[in-house]
Scaffold this motif. Structure first.
Motif, short mmCIF file in Angstrom:
data_model
loop_
_atom_site.label_atom_id
_atom_site.label_comp_id
_atom_site.label_asym_id
_atom_site.label_seq_id
_atom_site.Cartn_x
_atom_site.Cartn_y
_atom_site.Cartn_z
N PRO A 92 48.29 15.58 78.27
CA PRO A 92 49.16 16.56 77.62
C PRO A 92 50.54 16.00 77.25
CG PRO A 92 48.16 17.49 79.60
CD PRO A 92 47.81 16.03 79.57
N ALA A 93 50.98 14.96 77.90
CA ALA A 93 52.29 14.37 77.60
C ALA A 93 52.29 13.64 76.26
CB ALA A 93 52.70 13.42 78.71
N HIS A 94 51.11 13.33 75.74
CA HIS A 94 51.03 12.52 74.53
C HIS A 94 50.52 13.27 73.31
CE1 HIS A 94 52.05 8.95 76.76
NE2 HIS A 94 51.13 9.25 77.65
N ILE A 95 50.30 14.57 73.42
CA ILE A 95 49.82 15.35 72.28
C ILE A 95 50.92 16.30 71.80
CG2 ILE A 95 47.38 15.18 72.87
CD1 ILE A 95 47.53 17.99 74.04
N SER A 96 50.76 16.77 70.58
CA SER A 96 51.78 17.61 69.96
C SER A 96 51.76 19.05 70.46
CB SER A 96 51.60 17.62 68.44
OG SER A 96 50.37 18.26 68.11
N GLY A 97 50.63 19.50 70.98
CA GLY A 97 50.50 20.88 71.42
C GLY A 97 49.88 21.78 70.36
N VAL A 98 49.54 21.20 69.20
CA VAL A 98 48.86 21.95 68.14
C VAL A 98 47.35 21.75 68.34
CG1 VAL A 98 48.54 22.20 65.66
CG2 VAL A 98 50.80 21.63 66.57
N PHE A 99 46.61 22.86 68.37
CA PHE A 99 45.18 22.79 68.66
C PHE A 99 44.37 23.50 67.59
CE2 PHE A 99 47.28 22.34 72.71
CZ PHE A 99 46.53 21.38 73.36
N VAL A 100 43.15 23.03 67.40
CA VAL A 100 42.12 23.72 66.63
C VAL A 100 41.06 24.05 67.67
CG1 VAL A 100 40.41 23.57 64.80
CG2 VAL A 100 42.64 22.46 64.51
N GLY A 101 41.04 25.29 68.09
CA GLY A 101 40.22 25.64 69.25
C GLY A 101 40.85 25.02 70.47
N ILE A 102 40.09 24.15 71.15
CA ILE A 102 40.65 23.43 72.30
C ILE A 102 40.88 21.96 71.99
CG2 ILE A 102 39.77 25.04 74.03
CD1 ILE A 102 37.46 23.08 74.53
N ALA A 103 40.64 21.57 70.75
CA ALA A 103 40.83 20.18 70.34
C ALA A 103 42.25 19.99 69.79
CB ALA A 103 39.82 19.80 69.26
N PRO A 104 42.97 19.00 70.32
CA PRO A 104 44.30 18.73 69.78
C PRO A 104 44.19 18.22 68.34
CG PRO A 104 43.72 17.06 71.39
CD PRO A 104 42.62 18.08 71.39
N ILE A 105 45.18 18.54 67.53
CA ILE A 105 45.16 18.16 66.12
C ILE A 105 45.05 16.65 65.95
CG2 ILE A 105 47.66 18.01 65.76
CD1 ILE A 105 45.26 19.77 63.37
N GLU A 106 45.58 15.91 66.91
CA GLU A 106 45.50 14.45 66.83
C GLU A 106 44.07 13.94 66.88
OE1 GLU A 106 49.50 15.42 68.73
OE2 GLU A 106 47.44 16.15 68.96
N VAL A 165 33.84 21.45 65.16
CA VAL A 165 32.75 21.98 65.98
C VAL A 165 32.42 21.04 67.13
CG1 VAL A 165 30.29 22.58 65.99
CG2 VAL A 165 31.75 23.33 64.09
N PHE A 166 32.12 19.79 66.82
CA PHE A 166 31.63 18.88 67.84
C PHE A 166 32.72 18.41 68.80
CE2 PHE A 166 28.24 18.65 64.65
CZ PHE A 166 27.18 19.00 65.47
N ASP A 167 33.94 18.25 68.34
CA ASP A 167 35.01 17.85 69.26
C ASP A 167 35.33 18.96 70.25
OD1 ASP A 167 35.04 15.47 67.95
OD2 ASP A 167 37.13 15.57 67.34
N ASN A 168 35.28 20.21 69.79
CA ASN A 168 35.49 21.32 70.72
C ASN A 168 34.40 21.36 71.78
OD1 ASN A 168 37.82 23.31 70.24
ND2 ASN A 168 37.19 22.70 68.18
N VAL A 169 33.17 21.07 71.39
CA VAL A 169 32.08 21.03 72.36
C VAL A 169 32.31 19.89 73.36
CG1 VAL A 169 29.60 20.58 72.65
CG2 VAL A 169 30.39 22.12 70.84
N MET A 170 32.62 18.71 72.85
CA MET A 170 32.82 17.56 73.75
C MET A 170 33.98 17.77 74.72
SD MET A 170 31.93 14.17 71.48
CE MET A 170 33.28 14.37 70.36
#
Length: 107
Positions: free
Chosen positions: A63-77, A48-53
């Motif tokens: 984007p070059a350093h994330i896996s591309g997997v998201f929960v909402g707009i928050a990267p899984i990392e 909840v809060f990471d998506n808000v932030m």
């Protein structure tokens, strides 16, 4: 270096600590249940809060350093610190609290 690789530096020792705490727990089933409930609660709050932030632009990820997997707009990392806290804190609490035998022997 990707965020996932950086996360492993912290999450591998966290899991090792949790294994030690589980093996030393007087009631392993109770400890694992508490650890699981803690993890679920922290992950829900993090989602909840990471998506808000991220949504308001407070935090951004390359984007070059994330896996591309998201929960909402928050990267899984982004959830790694929550997993770390939810695993390490209960494990340390379990390992560092005095045992009942010691506390009864020395009033």
């Amino acid at each position: 270096m990707t965020y996932a690789l950086l996360n492993l530096v912290f999450l591998v020792p966290a899991v090792a600590l949790a294994v030690v705490a589980t093996l030393r727990a007087a009631d392993r089933r109770r400890f694992l249940r508490a650890l699981g409930l803690t993890l679920v609660a922290v992950l829900i709050l993090t989602a909840v809060f990471d998506n808000v932030m991220i949504g308001i632009g407070l935090v951004a990820y390359d984007p070059a350093h994330i896996s591309g997997v998201f929960v909402g707009i928050a990267p899984i990392e982004d959830f790694s610190y929550a997993v770390f806290a939810a695993v390490v804190l209960p494990s340390l609490w379990s390992l560092l609290r005095p045992s009942r035998r010691r506390s009864r022997a020395h009033p």
